[in-house]
Design a protein around this motif. Sequence first.
Motif, mmCIF file in Angstrom:
data_model
loop_
_atom_site.group_PDB
_atom_site.id
_atom_site.type_symbol
_atom_site.label_atom_id
_atom_site.label_comp_id
_atom_site.label_asym_id
_atom_site.label_seq_id
_atom_site.Cartn_x
_atom_site.Cartn_y
_atom_site.Cartn_z
ATOM 1 N N ASN A 67 -14.611 -41.074 -36.136
ATOM 2 C CA ASN A 67 -14.514 -40.833 -37.572
ATOM 3 C C ASN A 67 -15.523 -39.736 -37.917
ATOM 4 O OD1 ASN A 67 -14.554 -40.873 -40.372
ATOM 5 N ND2 ASN A 67 -14.440 -43.107 -40.498
ATOM 6 N N LYS A 70 -17.573 -40.068 -41.245
ATOM 7 C CA LYS A 70 -18.653 -41.056 -41.122
ATOM 8 C C LYS A 70 -19.810 -40.472 -40.325
ATOM 9 C CE LYS A 70 -19.595 -45.483 -38.870
ATOM 10 N NZ LYS A 70 -18.985 -46.613 -38.147
ATOM 11 N N VAL A 73 -21.715 -37.913 -42.425
ATOM 12 C CA VAL A 73 -22.583 -38.517 -43.431
ATOM 13 C C VAL A 73 -23.843 -39.071 -42.770
ATOM 14 C CG1 VAL A 73 -22.771 -40.429 -45.084
ATOM 15 C CG2 VAL A 73 -20.716 -39.012 -45.042
ATOM 16 N N LYS A 74 -23.667 -39.786 -41.657
ATOM 17 C CA LYS A 74 -24.821 -40.330 -40.943
ATOM 18 C C LYS A 74 -25.742 -39.222 -40.440
ATOM 19 C CE LYS A 74 -24.314 -43.603 -37.946
ATOM 20 N NZ LYS A 74 -25.549 -44.230 -38.313
ATOM 21 N N ASN A 109 -28.279 -45.678 -43.607
ATOM 22 C CA ASN A 109 -27.669 -45.219 -42.360
ATOM 23 C C ASN A 109 -27.206 -46.407 -41.515
ATOM 24 O OD1 ASN A 109 -26.808 -43.148 -40.728
ATOM 25 N ND2 ASN A 109 -28.824 -42.262 -40.448
ATOM 26 N N ILE A 112 -24.101 -47.940 -43.214
ATOM 27 C CA ILE A 112 -22.937 -47.070 -43.000
ATOM 28 C C ILE A 112 -22.380 -47.289 -41.593
ATOM 29 C CG2 ILE A 112 -22.216 -44.671 -42.695
ATOM 30 C CD1 ILE A 112 -24.143 -43.985 -45.040
ATOM 31 N N LEU A 115 -20.828 -51.084 -41.646
ATOM 32 C CA LEU A 115 -19.783 -51.470 -42.585
ATOM 33 C C LEU A 115 -18.621 -50.484 -42.701
ATOM 34 C CD1 LEU A 115 -22.050 -52.857 -45.436
ATOM 35 C CD2 LEU A 115 -20.828 -54.147 -43.669
ATOM 36 N N TRP A 116 -18.869 -49.218 -42.425
ATOM 37 C CA TRP A 116 -17.809 -48.204 -42.565
ATOM 38 C C TRP A 116 -16.931 -48.245 -41.324
ATOM 39 C CZ3 TRP A 116 -19.010 -42.609 -44.564
ATOM 40 C CH2 TRP A 116 -17.818 -41.895 -44.714
ATOM 41 N N THR A 117 -15.718 -48.775 -41.493
ATOM 42 C CA THR A 117 -14.821 -48.893 -40.337
ATOM 43 C C THR A 117 -13.606 -48.026 -40.503
ATOM 44 O OG1 THR A 117 -13.769 -50.820 -41.332
ATOM 45 C CG2 THR A 117 -15.516 -51.210 -39.736
#
Length: 117
Positions: A67, A70, A73-74, A109, A112, A115-117
């Motif tokens: 992803n 994602k 962002v990280k 971080n 994210i 939880l971000w899947t």
Amino acid sequence: MDVLIHLFVGLHIIGIAALLGGFLTQMKAMGRGTARFVPGMLHGALTMLVTGVALVGLNQADDHSVNTIKIGVKLALLIVILGLVYVKRDEEQVDKGLFGLVGLLTTANIFIAVLWT
């Protein structure tokens, strides 16, 4: 390849632990206004950067989906963390707000990642 990926995930978690652990050990000092960025925080952030980049490369090489939003962002959060810790690493005292921001961004971080899947 899976063993290598898991090895880098473990090293990535160690980097997170060093960064967040350094923050948590300085929280009492932050309340007094005498918190500083300890060397472990810088080393933890650098470990996260190197192992994170390696993980993306290994997962793409193994044809796993990545992803990229994602990861972007990280990476952006980590670059801000790394920049703050690196620039202020030699100061005896760091502003409460700045120090708290590093803790907040580190925690964000982590959430994210989980939880971000």
